[in-house]
Design a protein around this motif. Structure first.
Motif, mmCIF file in Angstrom:
data_model
loop_
_atom_site.group_PDB
_atom_site.id
_atom_site.type_symbol
_atom_site.label_atom_id
_atom_site.label_comp_id
_atom_site.label_asym_id
_atom_site.label_seq_id
_atom_site.Cartn_x
_atom_site.Cartn_y
_atom_site.Cartn_z
ATOM 1 N N MET A 177 0.844 -1.209 0.000
ATOM 2 C CA MET A 177 0.000 0.000 0.000
ATOM 3 C C MET A 177 0.873 1.250 0.000
ATOM 4 S SD MET A 177 -3.022 1.501 0.274
ATOM 5 C CE MET A 177 -3.397 3.212 0.515
ATOM 6 N N GLU A 178 1.818 1.234 0.932
ATOM 7 C CA GLU A 178 2.707 2.387 1.047
ATOM 8 C C GLU A 178 3.525 2.579 -0.228
ATOM 9 O OE1 GLU A 178 6.050 2.889 3.992
ATOM 10 O OE2 GLU A 178 4.303 3.279 5.252
ATOM 11 N N ASP A 179 4.042 1.493 -0.709
ATOM 12 C CA ASP A 179 4.858 1.549 -1.925
ATOM 13 C C ASP A 179 4.070 2.050 -3.115
ATOM 14 O OD1 ASP A 179 7.195 -1.187 -1.547
ATOM 15 O OD2 ASP A 179 7.257 0.933 -0.988
ATOM 16 N N GLN A 180 2.844 1.517 -3.254
ATOM 17 C CA GLN A 180 1.994 1.922 -4.383
ATOM 18 C C GLN A 180 1.696 3.420 -4.313
ATOM 19 O OE1 GLN A 180 1.104 0.273 -7.143
ATOM 20 N NE2 GLN A 180 0.123 2.166 -7.839
ATOM 21 N N LEU A 181 1.451 3.916 -3.077
ATOM 22 C CA LEU A 181 1.150 5.341 -2.914
ATOM 23 C C LEU A 181 2.356 6.189 -3.336
ATOM 24 C CD1 LEU A 181 -0.921 7.471 -1.885
ATOM 25 C CD2 LEU A 181 0.340 7.437 0.264
ATOM 26 N N GLN A 211 4.850 9.694 -7.427
ATOM 27 C CA GLN A 211 5.915 9.938 -8.411
ATOM 28 C C GLN A 211 5.341 9.997 -9.828
ATOM 29 O OE1 GLN A 211 8.963 10.965 -7.700
ATOM 30 N NE2 GLN A 211 8.281 10.790 -5.569
ATOM 31 N N PHE A 212 4.429 9.052 -10.106
ATOM 32 C CA PHE A 212 3.810 9.038 -11.443
ATOM 33 C C PHE A 212 2.995 10.310 -11.681
ATOM 34 C CE2 PHE A 212 3.777 4.148 -11.279
ATOM 35 C CZ PHE A 212 4.971 4.083 -12.005
ATOM 36 N N LEU A 255 3.232 12.957 -14.455
ATOM 37 C CA LEU A 255 2.026 13.141 -15.263
ATOM 38 C C LEU A 255 1.678 14.630 -15.361
ATOM 39 C CD1 LEU A 255 -0.086 11.544 -16.834
ATOM 40 C CD2 LEU A 255 -1.498 11.470 -14.774
ATOM 41 N N GLN A 256 1.833 15.305 -14.232
ATOM 42 C CA GLN A 256 1.516 16.746 -14.245
ATOM 43 C C GLN A 256 2.469 17.523 -15.164
ATOM 44 O OE1 GLN A 256 -0.273 19.090 -11.159
ATOM 45 N NE2 GLN A 256 1.741 19.965 -10.813
ATOM 46 N N LEU A 275 2.148 5.966 -18.947
ATOM 47 C CA LEU A 275 2.244 6.300 -17.530
ATOM 48 C C LEU A 275 0.934 5.993 -16.784
ATOM 49 C CD1 LEU A 275 4.348 7.539 -15.634
ATOM 50 C CD2 LEU A 275 3.364 9.769 -16.102
ATOM 51 N N VAL A 276 -0.191 6.383 -17.392
ATOM 52 C CA VAL A 276 -1.459 6.299 -16.655
ATOM 53 C C VAL A 276 -1.832 4.862 -16.284
ATOM 54 C CG1 VAL A 276 -2.506 8.464 -17.393
ATOM 55 C CG2 VAL A 276 -2.789 6.431 -18.808
ATOM 56 N N VAL A 277 -1.350 3.879 -17.050
ATOM 57 C CA VAL A 277 -1.687 2.489 -16.716
ATOM 58 C C VAL A 277 -1.005 2.051 -15.419
ATOM 59 C CG1 VAL A 277 -2.216 1.741 -19.050
ATOM 60 C CG2 VAL A 277 0.144 1.613 -18.238
ATOM 61 N N SER A 278 0.030 2.790 -15.010
ATOM 62 C CA SER A 278 0.748 2.411 -13.789
ATOM 63 C C SER A 278 0.165 3.058 -12.539
ATOM 64 C CB SER A 278 2.222 2.820 -13.898
ATOM 65 O OG SER A 278 2.754 2.445 -15.127
#
Ligand SMILES: [Zn+2]
Length: 240
Positions: free
Chosen positions: A1-5, A10-11, A15-16, A171-174
């Motif tokens: 969970m933490e890692d995904q967040l 970062q993504f 993305l921005q 990027l968005v798929v990740s």
């Protein structure tokens, strides 16, 4: 969970950056067709101005021809009147014809004056015409070069946009669907296209409001998306 967040954040930061570039290049591209059409109208105007002058000279030349014909006709009449003078019977007739001749001579000389002026105008245009033609070509060349530059610019922007769109797609798929949904929602709502803001010296990096210690603590705990109380953007802390 933490890692995904952490990964999501970062993504989203990347993305921005991509989305801001896409906004910028799209905006630049939007104005370009009008820019080109304005330049083309400029050429049209320069050419038209030159054509109008040429047309005016043609009119002067045909006017000149007409005046020469008028003179010839008057001269013919004068010649005829002078012949008539030889056969008149009375003094009155003689005087009448002489006064007609005088009138015709007057008319002739005023037409001659107009002819002179017309010829001067034609001469002066012909003298300037070559220079004007060269200027028109020069101006056309200058405008066409400007159009080429604009077209090269649009090509460059379109290429950049294609690369950015491709990167965005990958990027968005990740990103977790929920984080992406929030990002898109916040971005669409704002005017500047910003959805994610860095915490800078306890302030929101976007709206610059001072953030509470509790909020900053939540961000650093890294347990879920945290939003600025003021501008609602997603907050993150830059880790070096
Ligand atoms: Zn804020």
């Amino acid at each position: 969970m933490e890692d995904q967040l952490s990964r999501d954040l970062q993504f989203l930061i990347r993305l921005q950056e991509i989305d801001l570039d896409i906004d910028r290049y799209s905006e630049e591209c939007e104005g370009i067709p009008e820019e080109i059409s304005n330049k083309k109208q400029e050429i049209e105007r320069v050419r038209q101005e030159f054509d109008e002058k040429n047309m005016a000279v043609k009119e002067l030349q045909s006017k000149h021809k007409g005046l020469e014909l008028d003179i010839a006709a008057i001269e013919e009449t004068i010649k005829k009147q002078k012949t008539d003078l030889n056969v008149v019977k009375t003094n009155d007739q003689y005087k009448a014809i002489q006064s007609q001749i005088a009138k015709l001579e007057e008319e002739k000389s005023s037409i001659e004056e107009i002819i002179l002026k017309t010829m001067e105008e034609i001469d002066s245009f012909k003298k300037n015409s070559k220079e004007a033609e060269a200027n028109v070509r020069l101006e056309e060349g200058r405008i066409n070069d400007a159009i080429k530059l604009i077209e090269a610019k649009i090509k460059e922007y379109e290429d950049k946009l294609a690369v950015l769109q491709e990167e965005r797609k990958n990027l968005v798929v990740s990103v977790s669907p929920n984080a992406l949904k929030k990002y898109d929602y916040i971005r669409k709502r704002g005017k500047d296209g910003l959805a994610i803001a860095m915490v800078e010296n306890d302030n929101c990096g976007s709206c610059h409001i001072k953030l509470t210690a509790q909020l900053i603590n939540e961000v650093s705990k890294n347990q879920g998306l945290v939003f600025c109380d003021n501008c609602s953007r997603i907050l993150y802390i830059q880790k070096n």
